[in-house]
Design an enzyme around this catalytic site. Sequence first.
Site, mmCIF file in Angstrom:
data_model
loop_
_atom_site.group_PDB
_atom_site.id
_atom_site.type_symbol
_atom_site.label_atom_id
_atom_site.label_comp_id
_atom_site.label_asym_id
_atom_site.label_seq_id
_atom_site.Cartn_x
_atom_site.Cartn_y
_atom_site.Cartn_z
ATOM 1 N N SER A 148 0.785 -1.132 -0.084
ATOM 2 C CA SER A 148 -0.003 -0.252 -0.232
ATOM 3 C C SER A 148 0.642 1.326 -0.013
ATOM 4 C CB SER A 148 -0.964 -0.035 1.070
ATOM 5 O OG SER A 148 -0.354 -0.247 2.412
ATOM 6 N N ASP A 390 -2.136 6.791 12.022
ATOM 7 C CA ASP A 390 -1.325 5.990 11.097
ATOM 8 C C ASP A 390 0.027 6.732 10.669
ATOM 9 O OD1 ASP A 390 -0.195 4.962 8.904
ATOM 10 O OD2 ASP A 390 -2.065 4.610 7.555
ATOM 11 N N HIS A 393 1.533 5.504 6.402
ATOM 12 C CA HIS A 393 1.107 5.839 4.910
ATOM 13 C C HIS A 393 1.280 7.503 5.208
ATOM 14 C CE1 HIS A 393 -1.134 2.097 5.415
ATOM 15 N NE2 HIS A 393 -0.592 1.955 4.316
#
Length: 418
Positions: A148, A390, A393
Amino acid sequence: MTTQPPPDRRLSQLIFAVALTSLLVLGMVRVVFESLKNKGSINVVDLLKLQNHRVVRLPITVSDDEVIPDDCNVFEGKWIWDNISAPHYTEESCSYLVKQVTCRRNGRTDSNYQNWRWQPSACNLPRFNALKLLEILRNKRLMFVGDSIQRGMFDSMVCLVQSVLEDRKKSLVRIPPRKIFRAEEYNATIEFYWAPFIVESNSDHATNHSVLRRFVKLGSIDNHSKQWEGVDILVFESYIWWMYKPLINATYGSLDKVDEYNVTTAYRLAMETWGNWIEKSINPSSQTVFFMSMSPTHLWSWEWEAGTDGNCFSETQPIQKPIIYWGTGSNLDIMRRIKKVIGKLKIKVRLLNITQLSKYRKDGHTSVYGERKGKLLTKEERADPKTYADCIHWCLPGVPDTWNQILYAHILQDYHTS
Ligand SMILES: *[C@@H]1O[C@H](CO)[C@@H](O)[C@H](O)[C@H]1NC(C)=O
Ligand SMILES: *[C@@H]1O[C@H](CO)[C@@H](O)[C@H](O)[C@H]1NC(C)=O
Ligand SMILES: *[C@@H]1O[C@H](CO)[C@@H](O)[C@H](O)[C@H]1NC(C)=O
Ligand SMILES: *[C@@H]1O[C@H](CO)[C@@H](O)[C@H](O)[C@H]1NC(C)=O
Ligand SMILES: *[C@@H]1O[C@H](CO)[C@@H](O)[C@H](O)[C@H]1NC(C)=O
Ligand SMILES: *[C@@H]1O[C@H](CO)[C@@H](O)[C@H](O)[C@H]1NC(C)=O
Ligand SMILES: *[C@@H]1O[C@H](CO)[C@@H](O)[C@H](O)[C@H]1NC(C)=O
């Protein structure tokens, strides 16, 4: 005296636990979600149109100041405040951005993280020129392979080029495990291929894969690599999925004998399998291969500010201290394995060593302004950044745009010298 493990051991164990909660579940669900939205397909009329397309290649001029001098290490430098040239696009101007990365729209109130430009110490990066890149990519495929994080780099690249194309001359389709952006006039594609370990694993199904009970087939790559055959420019990346526990279940050779492997060993074996494929399949006169070094995490604020106990949440400025600062989230042992495997290959693979420059960007993560399990965080979750931020990312526009600018510089250079 104390009997505690040394601090780096403690931290390197921690990343496994944190990476699990904040990344993996989130990544998986998003793929499911995206595939549900995928209604796109390529129809026969489009294909015929492409076949009848006669193209005249426009000459591209590459001026001397767009070429990186041999002695310039573009990965060494600093971030400069530049709200004129950065960002190259906005959340509003790029409709292809997924909810996961549109931090401002998701509630982030500061925007300075979009306005930094990477300035190498010994030279300048060429300014990103979408038309030049598309011209170089005419009749070609550029593919990003990985997890990702790599999908974020793909999303960034699509946004960097899409603004120069008319609406009806561009499209994005999701055909799991791929996402394909097509620039019709150029017969060019920019693609993403989901392969979180590069080699095969039980996490490969883009919509229904094992996150917790994962195992990796260290010696198997063909199921993926047959879809990379002949791609003109390949960009690989794989790191965070390995970092769940110090050991990982894997097979090598016989598929029914699963053993627990040391992650470092497993990573090396997987890289060697990949390296064998590269040597067997890449034609260096027509294909180019890049490997991205690990994208750093910012899970512990004490790494950049002693005595604190947070993470990337509420960080609004890059680290500006002129120190070489690496951070425990980026495993140097694995970095050395990557270097060694790539160094031994008979085919040239360029390592884009973006770890250090990204490590300065504690302000660039999605933090609580991203998704979890396919949904934006709730108010309650946002109020608990220690659990929910997070710090793996990145927001877009943001740091991955710089990775692409560096990739662009290399592609331009290759074009210039070919
Ligand atoms: C750009 O940054 C400068 C310096 O911080 C500031 O004075 C100016 O208002 C900013 N311009 C815009 C358009 O944000
Ligand atoms: C269009 O691009 C594909 C893939 O890169 C290539 O195989 C094909 O030859 C191109 N078509 C034309 C008409 O050049
Ligand atoms: C997902 O995979 C598991 C194990 O392979 C299987 O049992 C399950 O039915 C699959 N779910 C869907 C929705 O396909
Ligand atoms: C490759 O894919 C096929 C079909 O999906 C599957 O049956 C096979 O087990 C896979 N090979 C490996 C090595 O996983
Ligand atoms: C490997 O798989 C076994 C059996 O499923 C499991 O008990 C063990 O915890 C796994 N090891 C790792 C490191 O995940
Ligand atoms: C894994 O291998 C590395 C390098 O050989 C070693 O430093 C590390 O201690 C090993 N880890 C485990 C859990 O055995
Ligand atoms: C990448 O850069 C870092 C810091 O600049 C350095 O320590 C590391 O050795 C480099 N990795 C490789 C494979 O060259």
